[in-house]
Each structure stands twice: as structure tokens, then as C-alpha cells.
Design an enzyme around this catalytic site. Structure first.
Site, mmCIF file in Angstrom:
data_model
loop_
_atom_site.group_PDB
_atom_site.id
_atom_site.type_symbol
_atom_site.label_atom_id
_atom_site.label_comp_id
_atom_site.label_asym_id
_atom_site.label_seq_id
_atom_site.Cartn_x
_atom_site.Cartn_y
_atom_site.Cartn_z
ATOM 1 N N LYS A 98 0.876 -1.120 -0.030
ATOM 2 C CA LYS A 98 -0.173 0.120 -0.084
ATOM 3 C C LYS A 98 0.901 1.287 -0.073
ATOM 4 O O LYS A 98 1.929 1.117 0.592
ATOM 5 C CB LYS A 98 -1.001 0.207 1.309
ATOM 6 C CG LYS A 98 -0.131 0.544 2.354
ATOM 7 C CD LYS A 98 -0.873 -0.105 3.836
ATOM 8 C CE LYS A 98 -0.337 -1.554 3.970
ATOM 9 N NZ LYS A 98 1.232 -1.712 4.074
ATOM 10 N N ASP A 179 1.226 7.748 2.024
ATOM 11 C CA ASP A 179 2.075 6.790 3.153
ATOM 12 C C ASP A 179 1.402 6.603 4.266
ATOM 13 O O ASP A 179 1.479 5.251 4.760
ATOM 14 C CB ASP A 179 3.488 7.491 3.561
ATOM 15 C CG ASP A 179 4.537 6.584 2.772
ATOM 16 O OD1 ASP A 179 5.332 5.828 3.386
ATOM 17 O OD2 ASP A 179 4.978 7.037 1.540
#
Length: 358
Positions: A98, A179
Site C-alpha cells: 500500500k 504513506d
């Protein structure tokens, strides 16, 4: 595959790749058989460290390795589309870190490619695979807090990160949102689904990435989600979900919780604790188990991390970036925000007067 260990390839050799490889060591039905990097020396050092048989100095060789059942893509996220796409084109199954990609267009391309090739594809949203997070979601779905009214979640790091750090680099998809913000947004999605509208504000760096971002997501049900992320301040990293009949608090580390507390009127608080075996050392083990379970079952995606949910989260992240005016190199102006609350005053850079360069 049901009668043998699942053979993993790891694409990249950074911190996430090392953590994942270390977790796989503790799974008797998993084996890391190959690793790839753009640097042969880096791949060989990683292979020596973890006892991996084959080390490749290019991604294509790993993608072509027919003795690899599934590839874990752990590159910086700006390279996810290229790395995962290369593996899918070669017929490999893929677990991709991710945020899944930089934007929803790239995500849609990977999903379409996996479905066309008949390959397994999953975003490495390990939070969704954690047993205690699944327990929390089940309690909410069963009405433990009544009708959900609001969700709150934050994730922040103290920093400061220098301008040369990848978190400050637009070319690497830098900023707090992709992030860190992917976790609060994904937590809200787990409980409420895709929002009908998005409002967001951010503080941008001189490089043009977000140092901290706050967003309010609104839903057709009338619920609201408040999410925040930062690379300039350590936040509690906590979450809560409030409903018409109660509240659940996750006091710290909601993305990999040790406990949460259910509050309901007229009752004592109920604490739910994680299995001690699910401590930080097991951080990525649950998602690895889920991938291997799905592969053995012949599934092309995981019901715990379905591809449609991944696309929905990417649409929300795009919408937030659209509101705060963050663009990465090579992206077109029409890329973000499509179909997510595009009302008057919600266009690119809306609220720019509130943005303060670092």
C-alpha cells in the site's frame, strides 16, 4: 499448491521487504525462493541474509520465474504500477504494498490486467487481515454501537524529514497522505464504505507534497469520518467509531491494535485484546496467510481485501489530493476526484489560501 509450500518471490530489498521476509520465515507453509532488485548486489545481500536461493538484478527475471507462486511487491509506491504490472503480465500472482498505486487510474489498470490474466491480486492492507480489526468490524456490523454516526482516525510521525527524503519527493509519490493517510481512509472505508463527498485541507511542503492533511468524508447515511495524517507531528495514532448506541475506542496503533474498548450506555466498558502471538513480530504474517489461503482455494482476490474496496479507497485518496492540489509528475489535471463529491468549490487546489509551505 494445496499439498506444498507456497513459493514467494520478493520484489525490492528495502525495510518492508525485509520485515515481510522475516515474517515468512515463521510460516512453515511459506518459502521465499527468489528476490529481485535493480541492483544485483542488493539482491544478493538480501538473499544471503534470508537464505533465498535465487537473486536477480532485474525485475523481469523474477517475473519470468515459473517456480514463483506469488510475488510480494515492496517497491516505493511510485513504482507499484510498473512492478506489479510486469509480474501480472508474466502470469505471476501478486501481493502489492500500500498505497496500491499513485492514483486510481493506475489501480484500475492493475485490476483489469489481473482479471484478464486470471491472476490473483491483493493490496497488502495488513490492517484488514488483523484478527482484532476483523473483530471490531464484525461488532460494528452486528450493531454493537447501533447506527454508525462518525469515525475518527489519525496517523502521524514526528519527523522532521529532510527535503531529500522520499516522503518529501514528488517523484516518489511523497507526502503524508499516501504513506500514512491510506490507513485512516481505509479504516473509515472498512466501517462506512465509499464516501459521497470529500472536503480536505493540507499544509504543503516547498516541494509540493502534503506535510499534514485533514479530511472530512461524508456518507449518504448521514455519517461523517474525520481523518488526519502528518509527517511533521507524532499523533496518537488512535481511532474511534461512534454510533447511536455506543462507541468503540482504539487507543493506540489502530492499524495493528493490541486492544480496543467498547462503551455502551448502562454497561461496563468491554475490552477486547489481541492474542499475544499477534504482537509486532507478526505484523505481516496475517496477510501472508490470507494470500496463501486464497491461492490454495483458487481465488483470484481476497474477500478480506477485495479489489473493489482497494479501488474505492484509491478514489477517495485521489479526491483528497484533488482538494488539496497535490499532483505528481506525469499526472494529468483530470486524474483526480472523478465521481467523488464534485460540487462547487471542490475543484483542484480549493482552499489554497490555507496552504502554508514548510
Amino acid at each position: 499448491m494445496a499439498e506444498q509450500r507456497v513459493r514467494w518471490g520478493i520484489l525490492a530489498t528495502g525495510g518492508m521487504a525485509a520485515t515481510f521476509a522475516a515474517d515468512l520465515v515463521d510460516l512453515p507453509d511459506a518459502e521465499v525462493v527468489a528476490v529481485a532488485s535493480r541492483s544485483e548486489a542488493s539482491a544478493r545481500a538480501f538473499a544471503d541474509r534470508f537464505g533465498v536461493a535465487r537473486a536477480y538484478g532485474d525485475w523481469a527475471s523474477l517475473a519470468a520465474d515459473e517456480e514463483v507462486d506469488v510475488v510480494y511487491v515492496a517497491t516505493p509506491h511510485a513504482a507499484h504500477r510498473a512492478a506489479a504490472g510486469l509480474c501480472l503480465e508474466a502470469g505471476r500472482n501478486v501481493l502489492c504494498e500500500k498505497p496500491f498505486t499513485l492514483n486510481v487510474r493506475e489501480a484500475e489498470e492493475l485490476v483489469a490486467l489481473a482479471r484478464a490474466r486470471g491472476s490473483f491480486l491483493m493490496e497488502a492492507m495488513w490492517m484488514y487481515c488483523h484478527p482484532l480489526v476483523r473483530r471490531l468490524a464484525a461488532l460494528v456490523a452486528d450493531g454493537a454501537v447501533g447506527e454508525v454516526r462518525s469515525v475518527q482516525a489519525d496517523f502521524g510521525l514526528a519527523g522532521p524529514f529532510p527535503a531529500a527524503h522520499r516522503l518529501r519527493d514528488p517523484a516518489q509519490g511523497g507526502g503524508a497522505l499516501l504513506d500514512l493517510g491510506v490507513y485512516p481512509v481505509s479504516f473509515a472505508h472498512l466501517l462506512l464504505g465509499e464516501p459521497a463527498d470529500v472536503v480536505a485541507r493540507a499544509v504543503l511542503s516547498e516541494e509540493g507534497v502534503d506535510l499534514q492533511t485533514g479530511a472530512v468524508l461524508s456518507y449518504e447515511s448521514g455519517a461523517l469520518a474525520s481523518v488526519h495524517c502528518s509527517i511533521v507531528g507524532a499523533t496518537p495514532n488512535a481511532a474511534s467509531v461512534t454510533g447511536s448506541a455506543g462507541r468503540i475506542d482504539v487507543p493506540d496503533g489502530f492499524f495493528f491494535p493490541e486492544r480496543f474498548v467498547l462503551h455502551r450506555a448502562g454497561r461496563d466498558p468491554e475490552e477486547f485484546a489481541a492474542d499475544p502471538a499477534d504482537g509486532p513480530r507478526a505484523s505481516l504474517r496475517h496477510e501472508a496467510r490470507e494470500v496463501m489461503r486464497a491461492l490454495r482455494a483458487g481465488e483470484k482476490e481476497s474477500p478480506l481485501v477485495p479489489l473493489d474496496s482497494t479501488l474505492a479507497v484509491m478514489r477517495t485518496l485521489d479526491a483528497v489530493r484533488d482538494r488539496i492540489g497535490v499532483r505528481y509528475p506525469g499526472e494529468s489535471d483530470g486524474r483526480a476526484g472523478e465521481g467523488v463529491g464534485e460540487g462547487p468549490g471542490d475543484g483542484p487546489g480549493e482552499g489554497a489560501a490555507l496552504l502554508t509551505p514548510a
